[in-house]
Design a protein around this motif. Structure first.
Motif, PDB file in Angstrom:
ATOM      1  N   ARG A 372      -9.323  -9.160  -1.408  1.00 52.35           N
ATOM      2  CA  ARG A 372     -10.309 -10.150  -1.839  1.00 52.35           C
ATOM      3  C   ARG A 372     -10.009 -11.539  -1.249  1.00 52.35           C
ATOM      4  O   ARG A 372     -10.900 -12.373  -1.163  1.00 52.35           O
ATOM      5  N   HIS A 373      -8.754 -11.773  -0.858  1.00 53.77           N
ATOM      6  CA  HIS A 373      -8.428 -13.042  -0.193  1.00 53.77           C
ATOM      7  C   HIS A 373      -8.371 -12.882   1.323  1.00 53.77           C
ATOM      8  O   HIS A 373      -7.822 -13.732   2.020  1.00 53.77           O
ATOM      9  N   GLU A 374      -8.926 -11.756   1.783  1.00 58.83           N
ATOM     10  CA  GLU A 374      -9.020 -11.484   3.232  1.00 58.83           C
ATOM     11  C   GLU A 374      -7.668 -11.443   3.919  1.00 58.83           C
ATOM     12  O   GLU A 374      -7.488 -11.951   5.020  1.00 58.83           O
ATOM     13  N   ILE A 375      -6.719 -10.855   3.214  1.00 59.55           N
ATOM     14  CA  ILE A 375      -5.385 -10.656   3.788  1.00 59.55           C
ATOM     15  C   ILE A 375      -5.221  -9.161   4.025  1.00 59.55           C
ATOM     16  O   ILE A 375      -5.292  -8.371   3.075  1.00 59.55           O
ATOM     17  N   SER A 376      -5.012  -8.750   5.289  1.00 59.22           N
ATOM     18  CA  SER A 376      -4.893  -7.312   5.574  1.00 59.22           C
ATOM     19  C   SER A 376      -3.446  -6.856   5.474  1.00 59.22           C
ATOM     20  O   SER A 376      -2.527  -7.586   5.828  1.00 59.22           O
ATOM     21  N   LEU A 377      -3.296  -5.615   5.027  1.00 54.73           N
ATOM     22  CA  LEU A 377      -1.968  -5.000   4.977  1.00 54.73           C
ATOM     23  C   LEU A 377      -1.548  -4.533   6.358  1.00 54.73           C
ATOM     24  O   LEU A 377      -2.343  -3.940   7.080  1.00 54.73           O
ATOM     25  N   ALA A 378      -0.293  -4.777   6.732  1.00 47.81           N
ATOM     26  CA  ALA A 378       0.226  -4.272   8.009  1.00 47.81           C
ATOM     27  C   ALA A 378       1.116  -3.062   7.762  1.00 47.81           C
ATOM     28  O   ALA A 378       1.030  -2.067   8.468  1.00 47.81           O
ATOM     29  N   SER A 379       1.963  -3.116   6.731  1.00 47.48           N
ATOM     30  CA  SER A 379       2.800  -1.959   6.417  1.00 47.48           C
ATOM     31  C   SER A 379       3.257  -2.010   4.970  1.00 47.48           C
ATOM     32  O   SER A 379       3.270  -3.080   4.341  1.00 47.48           O
ATOM     33  N   ILE A 380       3.614  -0.844   4.463  1.00 44.61           N
ATOM     34  CA  ILE A 380       4.068  -0.712   3.069  1.00 44.61           C
ATOM     35  C   ILE A 380       5.293   0.178   3.064  1.00 44.61           C
ATOM     36  O   ILE A 380       5.338   1.181   3.774  1.00 44.61           O
ATOM     37  N   ILE A 381       6.302  -0.204   2.288  1.00 48.35           N
ATOM     38  CA  ILE A 381       7.440   0.693   2.062  1.00 48.35           C
ATOM     39  C   ILE A 381       7.569   0.911   0.570  1.00 48.35           C
ATOM     40  O   ILE A 381       7.717  -0.050  -0.194  1.00 48.35           O
ATOM     41  N   GLN A 382       7.481   2.162   0.148  1.00 48.45           N
ATOM     42  CA  GLN A 382       7.863   2.484  -1.229  1.00 48.45           C
ATOM     43  C   GLN A 382       8.674   3.759  -1.172  1.00 48.45           C
ATOM     44  O   GLN A 382       8.167   4.807  -0.782  1.00 48.45           O
ATOM     45  N   HIS A 383       9.960   3.639  -1.489  1.00 49.07           N
ATOM     46  CA  HIS A 383      10.813   4.818  -1.476  1.00 49.07           C
ATOM     47  C   HIS A 383      10.654   5.548  -2.796  1.00 49.07           C
ATOM     48  O   HIS A 383      10.196   4.988  -3.791  1.00 49.07           O
ATOM     49  N   GLU A 384      11.070   6.820  -2.815  1.00 49.99           N
ATOM     50  CA  GLU A 384      10.971   7.645  -4.014  1.00 49.99           C
ATOM     51  C   GLU A 384      11.708   6.984  -5.182  1.00 49.99           C
ATOM     52  O   GLU A 384      12.770   6.389  -4.990  1.00 49.99           O
ATOM     53  N   ALA A 385      11.143   7.066  -6.368  1.00 52.60           N
ATOM     54  CA  ALA A 385      11.787   6.471  -7.538  1.00 52.60           C
ATOM     55  C   ALA A 385      13.057   7.240  -7.876  1.00 52.60           C
ATOM     56  O   ALA A 385      13.159   8.433  -7.587  1.00 52.60           O
ATOM     57  N   PRO A 386      14.035   6.567  -8.492  1.00 56.85           N
ATOM     58  CA  PRO A 386      15.233   7.298  -8.921  1.00 56.85           C
ATOM     59  C   PRO A 386      14.856   8.338  -9.974  1.00 56.85           C
ATOM     60  O   PRO A 386      13.906   8.152 -10.723  1.00 56.85           O
ATOM     61  N   LEU A 404       8.486  -2.352  -4.272  1.00 58.62           N
ATOM     62  CA  LEU A 404       7.375  -2.059  -3.362  1.00 58.62           C
ATOM     63  C   LEU A 404       7.338  -3.186  -2.330  1.00 58.62           C
ATOM     64  O   LEU A 404       7.250  -4.362  -2.697  1.00 58.62           O
ATOM     65  N   VAL A 405       7.460  -2.806  -1.059  1.00 61.59           N
ATOM     66  CA  VAL A 405       7.501  -3.811  -0.001  1.00 61.59           C
ATOM     67  C   VAL A 405       6.201  -3.762   0.792  1.00 61.59           C
ATOM     68  O   VAL A 405       5.748  -2.681   1.195  1.00 61.59           O
ATOM     69  N   VAL A 406       5.611  -4.931   0.969  1.00 68.04           N
ATOM     70  CA  VAL A 406       4.330  -5.034   1.655  1.00 68.04           C
ATOM     71  C   VAL A 406       4.450  -6.067   2.763  1.00 68.04           C
ATOM     72  O   VAL A 406       4.974  -7.157   2.531  1.00 68.04           O
ATOM     73  N   MET A 407       4.009  -5.718   3.950  1.00 69.01           N
ATOM     74  CA  MET A 407       3.938  -6.709   5.030  1.00 69.01           C
ATOM     75  C   MET A 407       2.465  -6.887   5.380  1.00 69.01           C
ATOM     76  O   MET A 407       1.737  -5.918   5.568  1.00 69.01           O
ATOM     77  N   THR A 408       2.038  -8.137   5.461  1.00 61.15           N
ATOM     78  CA  THR A 408       0.621  -8.409   5.724  1.00 61.15           C
ATOM     79  C   THR A 408       0.406  -8.866   7.165  1.00 61.15           C
ATOM     80  O   THR A 408       1.340  -9.242   7.858  1.00 61.15           O
ATOM     81  N   HIS A 409      -0.842  -8.854   7.584  1.00 62.02           N
ATOM     82  CA  HIS A 409      -1.223  -9.519   8.833  1.00 62.02           C
ATOM     83  C   HIS A 409      -1.301 -11.020   8.572  1.00 62.02           C
ATOM     84  O   HIS A 409      -1.045 -11.491   7.462  1.00 62.02           O
ATOM     85  N   ARG A 410      -1.691 -11.774   9.587  1.00 62.64           N
ATOM     86  CA  ARG A 410      -1.692 -13.221   9.454  1.00 62.64           C
ATOM     87  C   ARG A 410      -2.731 -13.719   8.454  1.00 62.64           C
ATOM     88  O   ARG A 410      -3.869 -13.254   8.427  1.00 62.64           O
ATOM     89  N   ALA A 411      -2.290 -14.680   7.641  1.00 66.66           N
ATOM     90  CA  ALA A 411      -3.202 -15.313   6.686  1.00 66.66           C
ATOM     91  C   ALA A 411      -2.681 -16.718   6.443  1.00 66.66           C
ATOM     92  O   ALA A 411      -1.503 -17.002   6.691  1.00 66.66           O
ATOM     93  N   THR A 412      -3.539 -17.608   5.970  1.00 71.25           N
ATOM     94  CA  THR A 412      -3.076 -18.975   5.740  1.00 71.25           C
ATOM     95  C   THR A 412      -2.261 -19.039   4.452  1.00 71.25           C
ATOM     96  O   THR A 412      -2.408 -18.210   3.545  1.00 71.25           O
ATOM     97  N   GLU A 413      -1.422 -20.069   4.385  1.00 72.94           N
ATOM     98  CA  GLU A 413      -0.646 -20.313   3.175  1.00 72.94           C
ATOM     99  C   GLU A 413      -1.591 -20.464   1.979  1.00 72.94           C
ATOM    100  O   GLU A 413      -1.285 -20.008   0.871  1.00 72.94           O
TER     101      GLU A 413
END
Lengths: 440, 440
Positions: A372-386, A404-413
């Motif tokens: 909704r803030h026009e920020i695209s996801l580039a990658s996600i890491i979620q490892h199996e839960a203990p 949960l680790v999320v890396m986004t594409h470019r967006a303004t501060e």
């Protein structure tokens, strides 16, 4: 040619190093300067205390005014630290017609305007190579060797303590607090390491570089500034998994005629030279529109490394070079300084580590806010839960908390901050999250 | 202040870059220099040819003497290359009372003594930042920023072409000849890349650094010099297996008051900054007795990078800095230069790759030769021989030829050469072997 006379104010770690180089290597200093360099006064609070350098009788005393008013003295070298007394002494020295050398970055950040104006008024010179990156000669590099360029960007590791801590956390997986204690025991961190860890020290150094490279007067308060104390070893491991190292990066970048400034732990692609700087070493990458990128690297602190830079400044004064360089540095800001880019307009990729409940729809909720803030996801890491034991499908109140680790594409501060305001309302997010920018 | 007038000799790649910076950025050059810098003559062989930079009428001509004798001209910038004509022009310029800037490392190596003496005699200045490592300001670094130190060592990657070739061979496993062709197609290697590949170019640059850092006058003929053309991709793979990268390393090191000098493909531990320099980039690591190690890195060649260094020299002259620096560089060698360590006494570890018959006792024979010369083995790599078919135990005449890699502990060049004389007589060794030193 008559000898060049120096008064040293302060005989702590760096001062002792400077005194050693001046006293023990008088011959080679004279060869490099074309004239003798004589240490004539060493000003300390307690002239009776034992010192780590052998000085002839009468050299050591507590009378600053006497040294500053000595007509034979050419330059005052300030290595006492602090901002109030140091400011007074330097202004007095400049007003008395002496050139000055200082290693004091905090002083230049807080009182630089006043000190540089006093130098200009009196036709004197201020040298401060040691104030940024210790023994690494980046002030001469930017102010002199790249003078045929418009500087377009600076990316730098300017704080050895935090780089040592990040390197150790990354190598051993140890927690931040444990590594800080270890760094203190080894002398890599001070008893109160706040200024190193929260980015203040790096921001002060970047402010000095920015003044020379862009003519822009900034204070650390003008920066996006973030320390390394909120990071966990897992952040460094996730960054590595994504192909990055985490560095406390000080950055200034010309973007559409405006200056983007920040000091933040930043994900840097592992194959870049900045990512490969380990331990207490500093590195400064400077982009010039003609030369491309030039890197300087070396010891950013330490007694003899800092003394090396101070003595180079003294020799530059004795040779007469520094007096030519200083008026061209445009520290008075008479030229047109580059204006700052508003923080909200800084545009970068982001790394987030959330602590989330391991239940359906959490990723969708986060992605929805970002979208909704026009920020695209580039990658996600979620490892199996203990494993929580027997229950393959634990009841709702037992949802484990997982990263949960999320890396986004470019967006303004601005976009990212607006998204963060919504994250704060997501019930599946537990506790604060970590956000870091990703370098281009 | 009156403008500073420059005559440019040569308008090839670098000359065009210099002209562009001087003409297109006159305003910023004037800000940096505190006075206008005016390009008054551009000397070319053919004044009618089209050029890559727009010059006002009358600027371009072929009359060197006219430019040199122009009383308004302050400095001559030589970027024509070659040694004979360039020498004559620079001597004429110095004798006519002009300061000079040159990017010509070969010229300084061959005729440096004569040129520096002419400068001294006429009280003029020679600037040559661009002659070593292109856009990387290491001449200013060693000659000025580290003036508070005794330099104790220099290790450097000074030739971008050979570093590009080694990087590509290592990354792709391609053969030397194929990578050279590719580098030529991409403009990273010249049509005749001999000087880059055989280490001459790097040796000329090291000779200039050595003169400034140690006062020692050397010619490339005084070096242990070895090119990269005998290496195979397998050598880079074996080095990697042992934890090293192979770099064409130029090295000068103070050892017991003597100077050890060599330019050779060298195994460098992979975690060292020098090992991480990929592609055409240069890097120079300088050890000072006060500062420790400082690294400079960046583009060692290229039109605008080299022009950046040339224009910095011009600005230094216009400011009046260079005239102060030059007399202190001790290029006349009036001080006591550091003597060379005899080649036979240079002590290092060695890497050998032999091609050997895969039969009993070969390793023992090699170890025996080394042992009799008091050279200890550090490690050996011999991979399984390729399958020759059915015969598990082939008859003697069918022994396959396999590579055998040996790394030794430290030994002198004299010991190693004596051992090599015996290797030449071992019948199980086939063809020439490869030897490279291993950096400490």
């Amino acid at each position: 040619m008559r000898p060049f006379h120096v008064a040293l104010i302060g005989l702590g770690t760096v001062g002792t190093g400077v005194a050693k180089l001046l006293v023990e290597h008088a011959d080679r200093n004279a060869r490099r300067a074309g004239r003798s360099i004589v240490l004539k006064h060493v000003i300390v609070r307690d002239a009776q205390r034992r010192r780590g350098v052998a000085l002839v009788n009468g050299l050591l005393h507590s009378d600053v005014a006497h040294a500053i008013e000595d007509p034979e003295v050419d330059a005052i070298v300030e290595v006492m630290g602090g901002t109030d007394l140091a400011r007074r002494h330097l202004l007095a020295a400049l007003n008395a017609g002496k050139d000055v050398v200082t290693a004091n970055k905090a002083l230049l950040c807080v009182h630089g305007d006043e000190i540089f104006a006093a130098a200009k008024r009196n036709g004197r010179t201020v040298c401060f190579e040691a104030a940024v990156a210790g023994g690494v000669p980046v002030i001469a590099g930017v102010g002199q060797s790249l003078s045929g360029n418009q500087i377009t960007g600076i990316e730098a590791i300017l704080n050895g303590t935090s780089n040592y801590i990040l390197t150790q956390m990354s190598a051993t997986g140890s927690a931040f607090d444990d590594v800080v204690k270890e760094a203190q025991a080894l002398g890599y961190a001070e008893a109160d390491p706040t200024m190193d860890i929260d980015g203040t020290d790096a921001a002060q150094k970047l402010a000095i570089l920015v003044r020379i490279a862009f003519g822009t007067k900034v204070q650390p308060a003008d920066f996006v500034r973030q320390g390394i104390d909120t990071l966990e070893a897992s952040d460094l491991a996730y960054a590595a998994e994504l192909g990055y190292a985490v560095k406390l990066l000080a950055r200034a970048k010309l973007t559409g005629g405006k200056l983007e400034l920040h000091v933040q732990p930043t994900l840097v692609r592992r194959d870049r030279p900045l990512a490969q700087v380990d331990g207490a070493r500093n590195m400064i990458a400077v982009d010039g529109d003609a030369v491309g990128t030039v890197w300087w690297s070396g010891p950013g602190a330490g007694q003899m490394a800092t003394a090396s830079a101070v003595v180079a400044d003294v020799i530059d004064l004795a040779v007469g070079r520094a007096q030519r360089t200083f008026p061209q540095l445009d520290l008075w800001g008479d030229g047109a300084p580059v204006p700052l880019l508003p923080i909200e307009n800084i545009r970068r990729r982001s790394y987030f580590r959330f602590n989330v409940e391991d239940r359906p729809h959490v990723v969708a909720d986060i992605a929805d806010v970002l979208g909704r803030h026009e920020i695209s996801l580039a990658s996600i890491i979620q490892h199996e839960a203990p494993d929580l034991g027997e229950a393959d499908d634990p009841p709702q109140e037992m949802h484990p908390i997982v990263p949960l680790v999320v890396m986004t594409h470019r967006a303004t501060e601005g976009q990212v901050r607006a998204a963060e305001a919504e994250f704060a309302r997501l019930s599946a997010l537990r506790g604060p999250w970590v956000r870091m920018p990703v370098a281009d």
